[in-house]
Motif scaffolding. Structure first.
Motif, PDB file in Angstrom:
ATOM      1  N   UNK A 163      34.954  53.215  34.960  1.00 46.13           N
ATOM      2  CA  UNK A 163      34.624  52.978  36.358  1.00 46.13           C
ATOM      3  C   UNK A 163      35.854  52.451  37.074  1.00 46.13           C
ATOM      4  N   UNK A 164      36.056  52.896  38.313  1.00 42.11           N
ATOM      5  CA  UNK A 164      37.137  52.392  39.162  1.00 42.11           C
ATOM      6  C   UNK A 164      36.534  52.122  40.537  1.00 42.11           C
ATOM      7  N   UNK A 165      36.701  50.893  41.044  1.00 46.93           N
ATOM      8  CA  UNK A 165      36.164  50.603  42.374  1.00 46.93           C
ATOM      9  C   UNK A 165      37.196  50.916  43.453  1.00 46.93           C
ATOM     10  N   UNK A 166      36.831  50.725  44.707  1.00 46.11           N
ATOM     11  CA  UNK A 166      37.696  51.089  45.833  1.00 46.11           C
ATOM     12  C   UNK A 166      38.986  50.277  45.902  1.00 46.11           C
ATOM     13  N   UNK A 167      39.034  49.124  45.231  1.00 47.28           N
ATOM     14  CA  UNK A 167      40.235  48.285  45.205  1.00 47.28           C
ATOM     15  C   UNK A 167      41.114  48.576  43.994  1.00 47.28           C
ATOM     16  N   UNK A 168      40.679  49.502  43.145  1.00 46.96           N
ATOM     17  CA  UNK A 168      41.471  49.843  41.968  1.00 46.96           C
ATOM     18  C   UNK A 168      41.134  49.038  40.730  1.00 46.96           C
ATOM     19  N   UNK A 169      40.128  48.155  40.816  1.00 48.33           N
ATOM     20  CA  UNK A 169      39.698  47.423  39.632  1.00 48.33           C
ATOM     21  C   UNK A 169      38.996  48.387  38.684  1.00 48.33           C
ATOM     22  N   UNK A 170      39.188  48.192  37.393  1.00 48.44           N
ATOM     23  CA  UNK A 170      38.677  49.137  36.402  1.00 48.44           C
ATOM     24  C   UNK A 170      37.745  48.468  35.409  1.00 48.44           C
ATOM     25  N   UNK A 171      36.718  49.220  34.991  1.00 44.41           N
ATOM     26  CA  UNK A 171      35.872  48.803  33.885  1.00 44.41           C
ATOM     27  C   UNK A 171      36.290  49.644  32.698  1.00 44.41           C
ATOM     28  N   UNK A 172      36.674  48.985  31.618  1.00 43.91           N
ATOM     29  CA  UNK A 172      37.173  49.663  30.427  1.00 43.91           C
ATOM     30  C   UNK A 172      36.169  49.526  29.293  1.00 43.91           C
ATOM     31  N   UNK A 173      36.107  50.562  28.452  1.00 44.21           N
ATOM     32  CA  UNK A 173      35.193  50.517  27.316  1.00 44.21           C
ATOM     33  C   UNK A 173      35.786  51.283  26.149  1.00 44.21           C
ATOM     34  N   UNK A 174      35.504  50.808  24.949  1.00 44.98           N
ATOM     35  CA  UNK A 174      35.933  51.494  23.739  1.00 44.98           C
ATOM     36  C   UNK A 174      35.010  52.646  23.403  1.00 44.98           C
ATOM     37  N   UNK A 175      35.436  53.474  22.468  1.00 48.80           N
ATOM     38  CA  UNK A 175      34.640  54.614  22.022  1.00 48.80           C
ATOM     39  C   UNK A 175      33.616  54.203  20.972  1.00 48.80           C
ATOM     40  N   UNK A 176      33.939  53.199  20.170  1.00 51.03           N
ATOM     41  CA  UNK A 176      33.106  52.782  19.048  1.00 51.03           C
ATOM     42  C   UNK A 176      32.096  51.749  19.542  1.00 51.03           C
ATOM     43  N   UNK A 177      30.851  52.153  19.708  1.00 52.10           N
ATOM     44  CA  UNK A 177      29.838  51.252  20.266  1.00 52.10           C
ATOM     45  C   UNK A 177      29.601  50.021  19.393  1.00 52.10           C
ATOM     46  N   UNK A 178      29.910  50.099  18.110  1.00 57.46           N
ATOM     47  CA  UNK A 178      29.726  48.945  17.229  1.00 57.46           C
ATOM     48  C   UNK A 178      30.830  47.904  17.388  1.00 57.46           C
ATOM     49  N   UNK A 179      31.986  48.315  17.914  1.00 61.15           N
ATOM     50  CA  UNK A 179      33.141  47.416  18.032  1.00 61.15           C
ATOM     51  C   UNK A 179      33.491  47.073  19.475  1.00 61.15           C
ATOM     52  N   UNK A 180      32.764  47.570  20.458  1.00 53.82           N
ATOM     53  CA  UNK A 180      33.192  47.467  21.857  1.00 53.82           C
ATOM     54  C   UNK A 180      32.472  46.409  22.672  1.00 53.82           C
ATOM     55  N   UNK A 181      31.802  45.477  22.049  1.00 46.61           N
ATOM     56  CA  UNK A 181      31.052  44.487  22.806  1.00 46.61           C
ATOM     57  C   UNK A 181      31.957  43.634  23.690  1.00 46.61           C
ATOM     58  N   UNK A 182      33.216  43.429  23.305  1.00 43.18           N
ATOM     59  CA  UNK A 182      34.113  42.613  24.124  1.00 43.18           C
ATOM     60  C   UNK A 182      34.391  43.273  25.464  1.00 43.18           C
ATOM     61  N   UNK A 183      34.407  44.597  25.540  1.00 47.52           N
ATOM     62  CA  UNK A 183      34.655  45.301  26.797  1.00 47.52           C
ATOM     63  C   UNK A 183      33.596  44.954  27.831  1.00 47.52           C
ATOM     64  N   UNK A 184      32.365  44.842  27.392  1.00 45.69           N
ATOM     65  CA  UNK A 184      31.276  44.560  28.323  1.00 45.69           C
ATOM     66  C   UNK A 184      31.313  43.101  28.790  1.00 45.69           C
ATOM     67  N   UNK A 185      31.917  42.223  28.017  1.00 44.09           N
ATOM     68  CA  UNK A 185      31.886  40.811  28.357  1.00 44.09           C
ATOM     69  C   UNK A 185      32.908  40.427  29.420  1.00 44.09           C
ATOM     70  N   UNK A 186      33.982  41.206  29.590  1.00 45.76           N
ATOM     71  CA  UNK A 186      34.946  40.796  30.609  1.00 45.76           C
ATOM     72  C   UNK A 186      34.873  41.608  31.885  1.00 45.76           C
ATOM     73  N   UNK A 187      34.019  42.588  31.977  1.00 47.22           N
ATOM     74  CA  UNK A 187      33.761  43.295  33.226  1.00 47.22           C
ATOM     75  C   UNK A 187      34.963  44.009  33.800  1.00 47.22           C
ATOM     76  N   UNK A 188      35.062  44.029  35.133  1.00 44.28           N
ATOM     77  CA  UNK A 188      36.163  44.712  35.807  1.00 44.28           C
ATOM     78  C   UNK A 188      37.467  43.953  35.616  1.00 44.28           C
ATOM     79  N   UNK A 189      38.556  44.713  35.446  1.00 40.31           N
ATOM     80  CA  UNK A 189      39.884  44.099  35.401  1.00 40.31           C
ATOM     81  C   UNK A 189      40.741  44.730  36.493  1.00 40.31           C
ATOM     82  N   UNK A 190      41.735  44.024  36.927  1.00 41.01           N
ATOM     83  CA  UNK A 190      42.655  44.532  37.934  1.00 41.01           C
ATOM     84  C   UNK A 190      43.503  45.653  37.348  1.00 41.01           C
TER      85      UNK A 190
END
Length: 104
Positions: free
Chosen positions: A64-91
């Protein structure tokens, strides 16, 4: 060739969050200038600074990319990617570059 010409930076994958696409020990090339004049796009595979752990780089896919360029990042491995969901959008400024290739 691009790495030899210093147009790409080489990184070694250390975790499993991008498995099966990338696994620990894989070497990748990153275009560190890819986002100097544009924002990342959905689907791009990127190297970024972890937003909560200083000096830790992460490899994730832009989902996901919002209008300000902030990005939501996620890993491919659903078993190892829980940290991606915990920090939300990044600049987008925290993104180091776009992964362009993997060494065989």
């Amino acid at each position: 060739m691009l790495w030899l010409l210093r147009l790409r930076q080489r990184f070694c994958v250390t975790g499993n969050s991008m498995f099966p696409l990338l696994k620990a020990g894989d070497d990748i090339l990153v275009d560190t200038k890819a986002y100097h004049h544009s924002f990342p796009e959905i689907g791009d595979l990127v190297i970024a600074w972890h937003p909560q752990k200083e000096n830790l780089r992460i490899i994730k896919r832009v989902v996901k990319v919002d209008e300000k360029g902030n990005c939501f990042l996620m890993g491919e491995n659903s078993l190892e990617s829980s940290d991606s969901r915990s920090f939300g959008l990044i600049s987008s400024q925290q993104i180091i570059g776009k992964v362009t290739s993997k060494f065989p």
